[in-house]
Design an enzyme around this catalytic site. Structure first.
Site, PDB file in Angstrom:
ATOM      1  N   GLU A  25       0.849  -1.202   0.000  1.00  0.00           N
ATOM      2  CA  GLU A  25       0.000   0.000   0.000  1.00  0.00           C
ATOM      3  C   GLU A  25       0.879   1.245   0.000  1.00  0.00           C
ATOM      4  O   GLU A  25       1.624   1.478   0.967  1.00  0.00           O
ATOM      5  CB  GLU A  25      -0.914   0.026   1.226  1.00  0.00           C
ATOM      6  CG  GLU A  25      -1.833   1.232   1.252  1.00  0.00           C
ATOM      7  CD  GLU A  25      -2.729   1.294   2.471  1.00  0.00           C
ATOM      8  OE1 GLU A  25      -3.606   2.152   2.509  1.00  0.00           O
ATOM      9  OE2 GLU A  25      -2.542   0.463   3.416  1.00  0.00           O
ATOM     10  N   GLU A  53     -12.027   3.257   4.535  1.00  0.00           N
ATOM     11  CA  GLU A  53     -11.075   3.333   5.654  1.00  0.00           C
ATOM     12  C   GLU A  53     -11.023   4.809   5.993  1.00  0.00           C
ATOM     13  O   GLU A  53     -10.245   5.567   5.421  1.00  0.00           O
ATOM     14  CB  GLU A  53      -9.713   2.796   5.245  1.00  0.00           C
ATOM     15  CG  GLU A  53      -8.785   2.608   6.427  1.00  0.00           C
ATOM     16  CD  GLU A  53      -7.398   2.207   5.985  1.00  0.00           C
ATOM     17  OE1 GLU A  53      -6.940   1.123   6.393  1.00  0.00           O
ATOM     18  OE2 GLU A  53      -6.788   2.966   5.195  1.00  0.00           O
TER      19      GLU A  53
HETATM   20  C1  LER Z   1      -2.666   3.716   7.086  1.00  0.00           C
HETATM   21  O1  LER Z   1      -2.863   5.086   6.962  1.00  0.00           O
HETATM   22  C2  LER Z   1      -3.548   3.002   6.140  1.00  0.00           C
HETATM   23  O2  LER Z   1      -4.002   3.557   5.180  1.00  0.00           O
HETATM   24  C3  LER Z   1      -3.866   1.596   6.416  1.00  0.00           C
HETATM   25  O3  LER Z   1      -4.488   1.030   5.278  1.00  0.00           O
HETATM   26  C4  LER Z   1      -2.691   0.834   6.888  1.00  0.00           C
HETATM   27  O4  LER Z   1      -2.651  -0.418   6.654  1.00  0.00           O
HETATM   28 MN    MN Z   2      -5.296   2.445   3.753  1.00  0.00          MN
END
Ligand code: LER
Ligand code: MN
Length: 270
Positions: free
Chosen positions: A152, A246
């Site tokens: 990521e 998220e």
């Molecule tokens: C951290 O900012 C984030 O985006 C998460 O997806 C970490 O795994």
């Molecule tokens: Mn993330």
């Protein structure tokens, strides 16, 4: 595309997880009742019995697990590129255990901040070589269990390396880690990419999962990101995976969780 949200099975410090706390059953029921099709789970060190219970609850609520993050490991300062070989060994042991859990959940495995930071004054090359060496060992395990590892790109204020899509692809291709896919997150891209939709198009070959939030890390629609352009780019590369929210919950978990899914749905049906 399917829509998901984030659930933590313990009290995590990470603020962008909407549903937290130990009442997992109530949280999953709530998530399902809002129309979400799945979750990214931020797990603690789960026991086999707890895992069986979790699997039953997920089946009961007809929720898929898009990704299973081992954030409890990161929160202990254990990372894949730690300068001490013993710490990297410990990270590998814990992550191998976690990949078995991800396999049982049929979930993908995100590699965000857990990859660790480059040590001040250290060359990128020495950091990348160390990370690549640990990742190769993780790939062996994940391939055996059919678990997709995903790098990521994370913004510079959280990780001092691999902040953009192109840097992650370069790293994957330079070190021959082509089994590793990409998880891209609109919040980080808003900080690091010149054009978010262009970065999405450039991720086509590796894209396996999406985290969606708005510019202020609220749910999509609460900030100024152009979600029409973002979704258009995903449609044009035939992305059919999850859009997992998220995001931070304001004014409340309920209000933001409902507003976020209603907003994305309103754009997806167009
Ligand atoms: C951290 O900012 C984030 O985006 C998460 O997806 C970490 O795994
Ligand atoms: Mn993330």
């Amino acid at each position: 595309m399917k829509i998901g949200t984030c659930l933590a099975t313990f009290k995590t410090k990470f603020s962008a997880v909407s549903f937290t706390g130990t009442d997992i059953e109530a949280n999953l029921r709530k998530i399902s009742s809002l129309g979400y099709q799945g979750v990214d789970i931020f797990l603690h060190r789960i026991s086999p019995v707890e895992l069986d219970t979790l699997l039953e609850l997920l089946t009961k609520e007809a929720l898929e697990v898009a990704a299973a993050a081992a954030i409890w490991i990161t929160e202990q300062g254990i990372t894949l590129s730690h300068k001490e070989p013993e710490k990297r060994k410990e990270a590998l042991m814990l992550l191998n255990e976690h990949i078995e859990v991800a396999a049982k959940l049929k979930a993908k495995f995100p590699l965000g901040p857990i990859r660790g930071n480059r040590i001040e004054d250290e060359s990128y090359r020495s950091y990348e070589q160390r990370l690549a060496e640990t990742l190769r060992r993780l790939i062996d395990k994940s391939e055996t269990l059919g678990v997709t590892l995903m790098l990521e790109p994370v913004n510079r204020y959280e990780c001092n390396t691999l902040n953009r899509v192109d840097q992650c692809i370069d790293f994957i291709e330079t070190y021959g880690l082509k089994q590793v896919r990409l998880l891209v997150d609109t919040f980080h891209m808003n900080i690091e990419e010149t054009k978010i939709d262009k970065a999405i198009l450039s991720s086509e070959e590796y894209l396996a999962h999406m985290h969606v939030a708005d510019s202020n890390r609220g749910v999509p629609g609460f900030g100024h990101l152009d979600y029409n352009a973002i979704l258009q780019a995903l449609v044009s590369i035939n992305y059919s995976g999850f859009l997992t929210m998220e995001s931070q919950s304001f004014p409340s978990v309920e209000v933001s969780a409902k507003a976020g899914i209603d907003y994305l749905r309103s754009l997806l049906i167009r």
